[in-house]
Design a protein around this motif. Structure first.
Motif, PDB file in Angstrom:
ATOM      1  N   TYR A 111       0.817  -1.211   0.000  1.00  0.00           N
ATOM      2  CA  TYR A 111       0.000   0.000   0.000  1.00  0.00           C
ATOM      3  C   TYR A 111       0.856   1.269   0.000  1.00  0.00           C
ATOM      4  CZ  TYR A 111      -3.042   3.520   2.287  1.00  0.00           C
ATOM      5  OH  TYR A 111      -3.723   4.651   2.611  1.00  0.00           O
ATOM      6  N   ASP A 112       2.005   1.226   0.688  1.00  0.00           N
ATOM      7  CA  ASP A 112       2.855   2.413   0.800  1.00  0.00           C
ATOM      8  C   ASP A 112       3.529   2.785  -0.520  1.00  0.00           C
ATOM      9  OD1 ASP A 112       4.199  -0.015   1.113  1.00  0.00           O
ATOM     10  OD2 ASP A 112       5.787   0.835   2.345  1.00  0.00           O
ATOM     11  N   CYS A 113       3.493   1.899  -1.504  1.00  0.00           N
ATOM     12  CA  CYS A 113       4.118   2.187  -2.804  1.00  0.00           C
ATOM     13  C   CYS A 113       3.163   2.879  -3.772  1.00  0.00           C
ATOM     14  CB  CYS A 113       4.603   0.895  -3.457  1.00  0.00           C
ATOM     15  SG  CYS A 113       5.970   0.080  -2.606  1.00  0.00           S
ATOM     16  N   TRP A 114       1.886   2.852  -3.501  1.00  0.00           N
ATOM     17  CA  TRP A 114       0.925   3.313  -4.499  1.00  0.00           C
ATOM     18  C   TRP A 114       1.038   4.802  -4.806  1.00  0.00           C
ATOM     19  CZ3 TRP A 114      -3.847   0.417  -2.027  1.00  0.00           C
ATOM     20  CH2 TRP A 114      -3.661  -0.967  -2.195  1.00  0.00           C
ATOM     21  N   VAL A 115       1.149   5.623  -3.763  1.00  0.00           N
ATOM     22  CA  VAL A 115       1.238   7.071  -4.003  1.00  0.00           C
ATOM     23  C   VAL A 115       2.497   7.437  -4.782  1.00  0.00           C
ATOM     24  CG1 VAL A 115       1.491   9.327  -2.904  1.00  0.00           C
ATOM     25  CG2 VAL A 115      -0.258   7.750  -2.089  1.00  0.00           C
ATOM     26  N   PRO A 116       3.694   6.972  -4.368  1.00  0.00           N
ATOM     27  CA  PRO A 116       4.878   7.317  -5.181  1.00  0.00           C
ATOM     28  C   PRO A 116       4.833   6.724  -6.588  1.00  0.00           C
ATOM     29  CG  PRO A 116       5.476   5.850  -3.365  1.00  0.00           C
ATOM     30  CD  PRO A 116       4.083   6.305  -3.109  1.00  0.00           C
ATOM     31  N   PHE A 117       4.230   5.537  -6.743  1.00  0.00           N
ATOM     32  CA  PHE A 117       4.115   4.987  -8.096  1.00  0.00           C
ATOM     33  C   PHE A 117       3.261   5.880  -8.972  1.00  0.00           C
ATOM     34  CE2 PHE A 117       1.653   2.749 -11.288  1.00  0.00           C
ATOM     35  CZ  PHE A 117       2.665   2.207 -12.058  1.00  0.00           C
ATOM     36  N   LEU A 118       2.088   6.284  -8.470  1.00  0.00           N
ATOM     37  CA  LEU A 118       1.204   7.129  -9.265  1.00  0.00           C
ATOM     38  C   LEU A 118       1.824   8.507  -9.503  1.00  0.00           C
ATOM     39  CD1 LEU A 118      -2.302   6.202  -7.812  1.00  0.00           C
ATOM     40  CD2 LEU A 118      -1.310   5.539 -10.007  1.00  0.00           C
ATOM     41  N   TYR A 119       2.585   8.978  -8.533  1.00  0.00           N
ATOM     42  CA  TYR A 119       3.323  10.228  -8.717  1.00  0.00           C
ATOM     43  C   TYR A 119       4.289  10.094  -9.892  1.00  0.00           C
ATOM     44  CZ  TYR A 119       7.061  13.648  -7.931  1.00  0.00           C
ATOM     45  OH  TYR A 119       8.006  14.624  -8.091  1.00  0.00           O
ATOM     46  N   SER A 120       5.039   8.980  -9.930  1.00  0.00           N
ATOM     47  CA  SER A 120       6.008   8.775 -11.013  1.00  0.00           C
ATOM     48  C   SER A 120       5.305   8.596 -12.350  1.00  0.00           C
ATOM     49  CB  SER A 120       6.909   7.567 -10.721  1.00  0.00           C
ATOM     50  OG  SER A 120       6.251   6.336 -10.925  1.00  0.00           O
ATOM     51  N   MET A 121       4.141   7.966 -12.341  1.00  0.00           N
ATOM     52  CA  MET A 121       3.390   7.800 -13.582  1.00  0.00           C
ATOM     53  C   MET A 121       2.893   9.144 -14.097  1.00  0.00           C
ATOM     54  SD  MET A 121       2.162   5.922 -16.009  1.00  0.00           S
ATOM     55  CE  MET A 121       2.305   4.215 -15.479  1.00  0.00           C
ATOM     56  N   GLU A 122       2.442  10.004 -13.175  1.00  0.00           N
ATOM     57  CA  GLU A 122       1.970  11.321 -13.576  1.00  0.00           C
ATOM     58  C   GLU A 122       3.113  12.178 -14.110  1.00  0.00           C
ATOM     59  OE1 GLU A 122      -0.168  15.238 -11.547  1.00  0.00           O
ATOM     60  OE2 GLU A 122      -0.370  13.270 -10.606  1.00  0.00           O
ATOM     61  N   LYS A 123       4.293  12.028 -13.503  1.00  0.00           N
ATOM     62  CA  LYS A 123       5.438  12.848 -13.898  1.00  0.00           C
ATOM     63  C   LYS A 123       6.092  12.351 -15.176  1.00  0.00           C
ATOM     64  CE  LYS A 123       9.848  14.641 -12.161  1.00  0.00           C
ATOM     65  NZ  LYS A 123      10.777  14.724 -10.993  1.00  0.00           N
ATOM     66  N   ILE A 144      -1.872  -6.460 -22.338  1.00  0.00           N
ATOM     67  CA  ILE A 144      -1.650  -5.632 -21.152  1.00  0.00           C
ATOM     68  C   ILE A 144      -0.166  -5.286 -21.030  1.00  0.00           C
ATOM     69  CG2 ILE A 144      -3.640  -6.662 -19.974  1.00  0.00           C
ATOM     70  CD1 ILE A 144      -0.467  -7.456 -18.308  1.00  0.00           C
ATOM     71  N   ILE A 145       0.073  -4.077 -20.532  1.00  0.00           N
ATOM     72  CA  ILE A 145       1.427  -3.679 -20.156  1.00  0.00           C
ATOM     73  C   ILE A 145       1.576  -3.989 -18.675  1.00  0.00           C
ATOM     74  CG2 ILE A 145       3.045  -1.752 -19.909  1.00  0.00           C
ATOM     75  CD1 ILE A 145       1.534  -0.410 -22.259  1.00  0.00           C
ATOM     76  N   TYR A 146       2.456  -4.927 -18.345  1.00  0.00           N
ATOM     77  CA  TYR A 146       2.608  -5.380 -16.966  1.00  0.00           C
ATOM     78  C   TYR A 146       3.629  -4.521 -16.221  1.00  0.00           C
ATOM     79  CZ  TYR A 146       3.695  -8.361 -12.964  1.00  0.00           C
ATOM     80  OH  TYR A 146       3.903  -8.829 -11.686  1.00  0.00           O
ATOM     81  N   LEU A 147       3.199  -3.989 -15.079  1.00  0.00           N
ATOM     82  CA  LEU A 147       4.080  -3.254 -14.175  1.00  0.00           C
ATOM     83  C   LEU A 147       3.836  -3.745 -12.753  1.00  0.00           C
ATOM     84  CD1 LEU A 147       3.516   0.394 -15.526  1.00  0.00           C
ATOM     85  CD2 LEU A 147       5.429  -1.120 -16.075  1.00  0.00           C
ATOM     86  N   GLN A 148       4.676  -3.328 -11.828  1.00  0.00           N
ATOM     87  CA  GLN A 148       4.445  -3.584 -10.406  1.00  0.00           C
ATOM     88  C   GLN A 148       4.510  -2.269  -9.646  1.00  0.00           C
ATOM     89  OE1 GLN A 148       6.030  -8.225 -10.388  1.00  0.00           O
ATOM     90  NE2 GLN A 148       7.004  -6.782  -8.997  1.00  0.00           N
ATOM     91  N   GLU A 149       3.947  -2.285  -8.457  1.00  0.00           N
ATOM     92  CA  GLU A 149       3.749  -1.035  -7.733  1.00  0.00           C
ATOM     93  C   GLU A 149       5.031  -0.325  -7.325  1.00  0.00           C
ATOM     94  OE1 GLU A 149       5.100  -3.742  -5.695  1.00  0.00           O
ATOM     95  OE2 GLU A 149       2.961  -4.218  -5.630  1.00  0.00           O
ATOM     96  N   ASP A 150       6.154  -1.043  -7.310  1.00  0.00           N
ATOM     97  CA  ASP A 150       7.420  -0.405  -6.930  1.00  0.00           C
ATOM     98  C   ASP A 150       8.290  -0.086  -8.138  1.00  0.00           C
ATOM     99  OD1 ASP A 150       7.922  -3.104  -7.463  1.00  0.00           O
ATOM    100  OD2 ASP A 150       9.601  -3.198  -6.059  1.00  0.00           O
TER     101      ASP A 150
END
Length: 272
Positions: free
Chosen positions: A29-41, A93-99
């Motif tokens: 769960y703690d990886c989701w915010v930084p992952f989405l931040y990196s995706m947005e950036k 699908i493009i496979y990624l992981q949360e980290d």
């Protein structure tokens, strides 16, 4: 017609056939915010829906193109992913992981071109990231790899035919089971399996922090640096950070093979 116009039309044609799937569970769960931040950036203007797999949790997002797929009780990677894939309306699908915290811009037009190629040629899997694995060079973009090469098929960022990946998500498997055993399963069950890698010069690679953000439940040094640099210091308390020794795995040159050799030797001694 311009190349830019061509790529926009191509993206429109495949948008509904492709989705990004982020394999995760509530323990990360703690990886989701930084992952989405990196995706947005670094993944701005993403043309595809993004599905993040979780058990029961989710976080809010400003994007209507991000959906949390809650699969319920954690039944390990293989079962969780298979159950999620069955709910996703896509052919590839493009496979990624949360980290996989992104650290370079994704060239979506180039990536879309690779996706088109895979759809047209019925490619089951295209590796979209480094480390580079040598093989038979087909042209300036693609390399034909071999199942005899370690990690030629793996869980780093990749484009998958969804039905193929479903067949390889064995119930009860962990991600490590997949990495170690998938080549044998492919030989046994999918003799027509077709897969490729990208050449070093091909655009469309997906780049993220080296060693990923988490390894064996701890922040990697690269993950630690990413969080510090981008204002996520509060998350560093959520889990331990790898000791200095493991930082050798995240550098090029002599350090990485030396660290791997030492780690294998330690494990062999433990098992004697």
């Amino acid at each position: 017609m311009s190349h830019l116009a061509d790529s926009k039309i191509a993206t429109m044609k495949i948008r509904d056939r492709v989705a990004i799937v982020v394999s995760s569970c509530d323990a990360f769960y703690d990886c989701w915010v930084p992952f989405l931040y990196s995706m947005e950036k670094w993944g701005a203007d993403c043309p595809f829906m993004i599905y993040i797999i979780s058990n029961f949790k989710s976080i809010s997002s400003n994007s209507k193109d991000i959906t949390f797929l809650k699969v319920g009780q954690d039944l390990k990677w293989g079962t969780n992913l298979k159950n999620a894939l069955q709910k996703i309306p896509a052919d590839y699908i493009i496979y990624l992981q949360e980290d996989y915290f992104l650290n370079k811009h994704i060239n979506w037009p180039s990536l879309t071109t690779h996706i088109q190629y895979c759809i047209q040629n019925q490619i089951d899997y295209l590796r979209l990231t480094f480390p580079y694995i040598p093989g038979e060079t087909l042209d300036k973009y693609y390399i034909k790899n071999s199942l005899n090469q370690a990690y030629a098929v793996c869980l780093q960022a990749g484009l998958w035919k969804k039905d193929t990946l479903e067949q390889l998500c064995l119930n009860g498997w962990t991600g490590w089971d997949f990495e170690y055993k998938v080549s044998s399963v492919i030989r046994e069950r999918l003799p027509s399996f077709r897969f490729l890698g990208l050449t070093k010069s091909a655009n469309g690679q997906i780049s993220y922090v080296k060693g990923t953000g988490v390894r064996k439940g701890k922040w990697t040094y690269a993950g630690f640096r990413f969080l510090k640099k981008n204002g996520f210091n509060h998350l560093l308390k959520q889990r331990a950070t790898e000791p200095m020794f493991w930082r050798l795995l995240d550098v090029d040159g002599w350090g990485r093979p030396f660290a791997k050799l030492l780690w294998r030797t330690i494990n062999k001694i433990k098992n004697i």
